[in-house]
Write a protein that holds these residues in place. Structure first.
Motif, short mmCIF file in Angstrom:
data_model
loop_
_atom_site.label_atom_id
_atom_site.label_comp_id
_atom_site.label_asym_id
_atom_site.label_seq_id
_atom_site.Cartn_x
_atom_site.Cartn_y
_atom_site.Cartn_z
N TYR A 15 24.21 47.01 37.21
CA TYR A 15 25.50 46.97 37.78
C TYR A 15 25.40 45.95 38.75
CZ TYR A 15 29.97 48.98 39.40
OH TYR A 15 31.26 49.37 39.78
N LEU A 19 30.17 44.26 43.02
CA LEU A 19 31.25 45.02 42.66
C LEU A 19 30.92 46.46 43.56
CD1 LEU A 19 31.48 45.06 38.70
CD2 LEU A 19 32.92 43.92 40.47
N PRO A 21 31.56 50.76 43.80
CA PRO A 21 31.48 51.63 42.69
C PRO A 21 32.58 52.04 42.12
CG PRO A 21 30.50 52.15 44.59
CD PRO A 21 31.13 51.29 44.96
N ARG A 22 33.82 51.41 42.49
CA ARG A 22 35.10 52.18 42.06
C ARG A 22 35.32 52.07 40.59
NH1 ARG A 22 39.14 52.16 47.02
NH2 ARG A 22 40.73 53.15 45.65
N VAL A 23 35.96 52.67 39.99
CA VAL A 23 36.61 52.47 38.71
C VAL A 23 37.73 52.09 38.71
CG1 VAL A 23 37.29 53.43 36.50
CG2 VAL A 23 35.11 54.50 37.74
N THR A 24 38.13 50.94 37.79
CA THR A 24 39.30 50.11 38.13
C THR A 24 40.47 50.85 37.67
OG1 THR A 24 39.20 49.02 35.92
CG2 THR A 24 37.96 47.67 37.68
N HIS A 25 41.80 50.30 38.14
CA HIS A 25 42.93 50.63 37.54
C HIS A 25 43.39 50.21 36.25
CE1 HIS A 25 44.16 47.23 39.48
NE2 HIS A 25 45.52 47.49 38.89
N TYR A 26 42.75 49.31 35.80
CA TYR A 26 43.07 48.60 34.67
C TYR A 26 43.14 49.62 33.41
CZ TYR A 26 42.06 44.64 37.35
OH TYR A 26 41.84 43.62 38.68
N GLY A 33 38.79 43.51 33.50
CA GLY A 33 37.43 44.20 34.01
C GLY A 33 36.38 43.20 33.78
N VAL A 34 36.26 42.70 32.60
CA VAL A 34 35.08 41.99 31.93
C VAL A 34 34.95 40.74 33.06
CG1 VAL A 34 34.06 40.45 30.33
CG2 VAL A 34 35.39 42.57 29.79
N ARG A 37 33.48 41.68 36.33
CA ARG A 37 32.11 41.70 36.43
C ARG A 37 31.47 40.23 36.16
NH1 ARG A 37 30.81 43.35 31.13
NH2 ARG A 37 29.87 41.51 30.98
N LEU A 63 44.72 44.76 43.13
CA LEU A 63 43.85 45.50 43.79
C LEU A 63 42.26 45.00 43.82
CD1 LEU A 63 45.28 49.05 43.34
CD2 LEU A 63 45.21 47.83 45.58
N TYR A 65 40.53 43.76 45.45
CA TYR A 65 39.74 43.62 46.62
C TYR A 65 39.15 45.17 46.87
CZ TYR A 65 44.10 45.85 48.32
OH TYR A 65 45.58 46.26 48.36
N ASN A 69 32.81 43.92 46.21
CA ASN A 69 32.11 44.16 47.47
C ASN A 69 31.90 43.10 48.17
OD1 ASN A 69 30.50 45.48 49.10
ND2 ASN A 69 28.62 45.54 47.85
N MET A 70 32.85 42.36 48.69
CA MET A 70 32.67 41.55 49.73
C MET A 70 34.32 41.36 50.61
SD MET A 70 33.24 38.62 46.57
CE MET A 70 31.89 39.46 45.75
N ALA B 201 30.73 39.35 54.36
CA ALA B 201 30.38 40.84 54.80
C ALA B 201 28.90 40.86 54.87
CB ALA B 201 30.61 41.86 53.54
N PRO B 206 32.51 45.31 53.76
CA PRO B 206 33.39 44.36 53.53
C PRO B 206 34.83 44.36 54.54
CG PRO B 206 32.70 44.70 51.48
CD PRO B 206 32.16 45.82 52.41
N ILE B 208 38.96 44.00 54.53
CA ILE B 208 39.75 43.68 53.46
C ILE B 208 41.19 43.49 54.36
CG2 ILE B 208 41.12 44.60 51.65
CD1 ILE B 208 38.25 44.46 51.09
N ARG C 13 32.76 56.37 34.02
CA ARG C 13 33.45 55.09 34.20
C ARG C 13 34.30 54.77 32.88
NH1 ARG C 13 31.90 52.21 38.59
NH2 ARG C 13 33.08 50.50 37.68
N LYS C 15 36.38 54.39 29.77
CA LYS C 15 37.53 54.57 29.38
C LYS C 15 37.97 54.75 27.91
CE LYS C 15 39.20 52.35 33.67
NZ LYS C 15 39.74 50.91 34.05
N CYS C 62 31.80 45.51 27.74
CA CYS C 62 32.45 46.60 28.23
C CYS C 62 33.26 46.12 29.55
CB CYS C 62 31.52 47.55 28.63
SG CYS C 62 31.94 48.98 29.77
N PRO C 63 34.51 46.33 29.60
CA PRO C 63 35.39 46.10 30.76
C PRO C 63 34.97 46.85 32.11
CG PRO C 63 36.84 46.33 29.15
CD PRO C 63 35.45 47.01 28.66
N ASP C 64 34.21 48.00 31.83
CA ASP C 64 34.19 49.00 33.04
C ASP C 64 32.69 49.14 33.48
OD1 ASP C 64 36.95 50.09 33.60
OD2 ASP C 64 37.12 49.76 31.49
N VAL C 65 31.85 48.50 33.20
CA VAL C 65 30.48 48.42 33.64
C VAL C 65 29.93 49.72 33.46
CG1 VAL C 65 28.91 47.38 35.27
CG2 VAL C 65 31.32 46.80 35.43
#
Ligand SMILES: Cc1ncc(C[n+]2csc(CCOP(=O)(O)OP(=O)(O)O)c2C)c(N)n1
Ligand code: SF4
Ligand code: SF4
Ligand code: SF4
Ligand SMILES: [Mg+2]
Lengths: 262, 355, 93
Positions: A15, A19, A21-26, A33-34, A37, A63, A65, A69-70, B201, B206, B208, C13, C15, C62-65
């Motif tokens: 990981y 990034l 740790p949040r899971v994206t809303h995509y 998402g790819v 990463r 979103l 941001y 992680n920056m 950061a 970070p 935002i 994680r 989907k 994988c798009p979601d790591v």
């Protein structure tokens, strides 16, 4: 225990630190998402996370941001390159990148991206071309293919009235300020690996101060194309690849020298 | 420092430099292009950032970016260009980053002309962009004030993390007057940029900067915070000037160049035996409503004079709350009302309010 | 014989998009049957951990790591030590 168990195993995929740790809303299978990463991995590998500033677009990646992680800011629709210009000019030691969709970059923000590239602004643009307006629910984008059905081109894009899909990598590549421009695709594993290389080179071009760099990335939107995530990869290969050829549209000599380095 | 002869636009530009301006992004438009031109040689010579953008939309978003990075930054334009910047103003206001905007107003609507006007009062004060916010709006009446208010604009923008706008009319930008520049302040070094700024950061979480709040309650909270800040500004930063108001029967309210013309009218009216006074708002937002209300209790009538169809007039009427007659005289198209036109208006007000 | 590779699946994680399933060269990934993760998706599972090569194709697409991937270190000389039998597994919380 876990440590012992993997004692003679080598960690080959982890990981990224860049990034959150949040899971994206995509949507499931969305290649945004790819691409996130890949950018994060490149920033990790270059060791620049602590001096990188990202600019998020208006679009599905609004979103971004929350996931990087920056330091990050969120631009008005299409204006990310102008905002990035402002940041970079007053903070030349920072690594600045924009992340933009095709509506953001190739419609409402065409002027900003062209002039930013033409000034040779030392920023990197990651341009996600999914041939549609994802966020607003699947309307025609400037990149929508001829005949492609969208919610605002119900009988398919009619090039007579709606014009032709914009080939941004070619257009931007023509500008003197652009040092490195390429089109890649994240539609299969080899393509993803090539895309990562391109993103890395684009950031290296910025770090070396060679000029503006942009990676256009053919990406999917299964939700608005009305197919499954897996079918979306095929749909893009069949429909987008013929119109949007992959490869570099601009590599200045200094960048070529950079590419030759191990 | 001694007084020198300054043209208004150059004076504003130089004052910004003295105030520690780090970066300017702008696009040429009459009657303020001299600001951009002055900065195009001064900023690079001082090792600071000057960039002629491709449009006002780009300018304001460059300003937004540089402000997010924590730099002292400004743009300047005139009416049509300011219209193009409004989306950016709204983003900046919501993101709470400091930025200074110079608007040297010209005749409108549309392309209008390049003559002086105050036609953008509503735009500056009431509708600088979508959503609930006001920039701080400062209206200089002479070149010394333009210099001082430009410096103040930077300090207020920084203090309140907000937009501060200089609303000058075209004649102020073009005229020449003796004025004194403040000393050159040192530029804030990048290491001293604010803690909220985007500086990378390193050794911290970070930062935002966004204006997106998808959850209704969160956006309401942001709005409540913005409103509280606006109330604080309204409580602390109202500025105006008064002329002969102590014993006035008739009060004029006028800002900028017209305010200056009305100073002459006060003298001429008094010579004719009319006890006239003048209140010249310096801050158009926050507006000196309380003081106008107070004076309204002491005078017979009020005359508002503007270079528009009656915009500040509405704020004066709101302050007076119908307790006194409020008359209006305005010229449009880039015409500055002259004392000979205004004086008869004052006489009419005098006659109408004698019982 | 110890597996050549190992994936760790951060299942909440996932989907359930199935992209990883389609690229695994040894076909050892599938979406769970009748089981859902915290987000309501059918998470990916490893059906034959022994067969994992550690190629990381799954993680790449994988798009979601979701995946962490380990690969057994290549040795020049045959090791006398008993190889540890690390296997792909899922972490759930
Ligand atoms: C000024 C403005 N106009 C329109 C919109 C509405 N809008 C939001 S996202 C979007 C299109 C985004 O499409 P794209 O850039 O292709 O990104 P995607 O969602 O496909 O990743 C539009 C039109 C807006 N937010 N602001
Ligand atoms: S709408 Fe399309 S682009 Fe947006 S997250 Fe879903 S699949 Fe991705
Ligand atoms: S690492 Fe390779 S073999 Fe193992 S599960 Fe992933 S794709 Fe399949
Ligand atoms: S692990 Fe990733 S690629 Fe596989 S199904 Fe889950 S989200 Fe999709
Ligand atoms: Mg799109």
């Amino acid at each position: 225990m876990a440590v012992e168990m993997i004692a003679d195993m080598e960690l080959v995929f982890k990981y990224p630190e860049s990034l959150t740790p949040r899971v994206t809303h995509y949507c499931p299978g969305c290649t945004h998402g790819v691409i996130h990463r890949l950018i994060a991995e490149v920033i990790d590998e270059l060791g620049v996370r602590e001096r990188t500033i990202g600019v998020a677009p208006v679009g599905c990646a609004v979103l971004a941001y929350d996931y990087f992680n920056m330091d990050f800011c969120e631009a008005a629709h299409g204006r990310a390159p102008a905002m990035a210009t402002g940041i970079k000019r007053v903070s030349p030691d920072k690594v600045v990148f924009t992340y933009q969709g095709d509506g953001d970059l190739a419609a409402i923000g065409t002027s900003e991206i062209i002039h930013t590239a033409n000034r040779g602004e030392l920023i990197t643009t990651i341009f996600v071309n999914n041939a549609i307006y994802g966020m607003t629910g699947g309307q025609m984008a400037p990149t929508t293919l001829p005949g492609q059905v969208t919610t605002s081109s119900p009988r398919g894009r009619d090039v007579e009235t709606a014009g032709w899909p914009m080939k941004m990598a070619e257009l931007i590549g023509m500008l003197s300020g652009a040092a490195y421009v390429t089109r890649q695709a994240v539609l299969d594993v080899p393509g993803i690996r090539r895309t990562k290389k391109a993103i890395k080179l684009a950031f290296q071009v910025q770090l070396a101060g060679l000029g503006f760099s942009m990676v256009e990335i053919l990406s999917t939107c299964s939700t608005n194309w009305g197919v499954s995530p897996l079918e979306a990869l095929d749909w893009a290969k069949q429909n987008m690849l013929p119109y949007y050829p992959l490869g570099d549209t601009k590599v200045v000599d200094e960048v070529r020298a950079l590419m030759a380095k191990p | 420092m001694a007084k020198e002869l300054w043209e208004g636009n150059a004076a504003i530009a130089e004052a910004a430099i003295r105030a520690g301006l780090e970066a300017f992004f702008g696009y040429p438009i009459t009657p303020q292009t001299e600001i951009l031109e002055h900065l195009s040689h001064r900023l690079p010579e001082l090792g600071r950032v000057f960039l002629q953008a491709e449009s006002e939309i780009a300018s304001i978003n460059m300003v937004y970016g540089a402000a997010c990075a924590g730099a002292r930054v400004m743009t300047s334009s005139s009416s049509p260009g300011i219209s193009l910047m409004q989306e950016g103003f709204s983003y900046i206001a919501c993101s709470e980053v400091p930025a200074v905007i110079i608007n040297v107003m010209r005749g409108g609507p549309g392309l209008g002309n390049v003559a002086p006007s105050q036609g953008d009062y509503f735009q500056a004060v009431k509708m600088a962009g979508h959503g609930d916010f006001h920039p701080i709006v400062l209206a200089p009446g002479n070149i010394q004030e333009a210099i001082d208010l430009t410096v103040l604009a930077f300090d207020l923008a920084d203090k309140y993390r907000t937009l501060a706008m200089i609303a000058a009319d075209g004649s102020l930008g073009q005229m020449m007057e003796p004025a004194e520049m403040p000393p050159l302040r040192p530029v804030r070094p990048p290491e001293e940029r604010a803690a909220w700024a985007l500086t990378g950061a390193k050794g911290r979480k970070p930062n935002i900067i966004t204006s997106l709040y998808l959850v209704e309650e969160e956006l309401e909270k942001v709005n409540l915070r913005l409103q509280a800040k606006l109330r604080e500004i309204a409580a602390n930063e109202v500025r105006w000037k008064e002329y002969s108001t102590e014993d006035a029967d008739l009060l004029m309210v006028a800002f900028g160049t017209v305010g200056r013309v009305c100073q002459t009218v006060v003298r001429e009216a008094r010579a004719k035996g009319l006890k006239a006074g003048l209140l010249r708002p310096i801050t158009l937002w926050p507006f000196p409503s309380a003081r106008i209300a107070e004076l309204a209790g002491r005078v017979r009538g009020i005359l508002v004079v503007e270079m528009n169809a009656g915009q500040m007039l509405e704020d004066v009427r709101l302050a007076v709350e119908g307790r006194r007659p409020v008359h209006f005289y305005g010229r449009m198209g880039g015409i500055i009302p002259l004392p000979d036109e205004i004086l008869p208006q004052l006489e009419e007000l005098d006659a109408a309010t004698r019982s | 014989m110890a597996a050549k590779g190992m994936v760790i699946i951060d299942e909440n994680r996932c989907k359930g998009c199935g992209l990883c399933v389609s690229v695994c060269p040894v076909h050892i990934l599938k979406l769970a049957d009748g089981r859902f993760n915290i987000r309501g998706y059918r998470p990916v599972e490893v059906i034959d951990p022994e067969a994992c090569t550690g190629c990381a194709m799954c993680a790449t697409i994988c798009p979601d790591v979701v995946f962490t991937v380990y690969r057994r270190k290549m040795r020049r000389e045959p090791s006398t030590a008993e190889p540890v039998n690390a296997k792909s597994h899922t972490i759930r919380w």
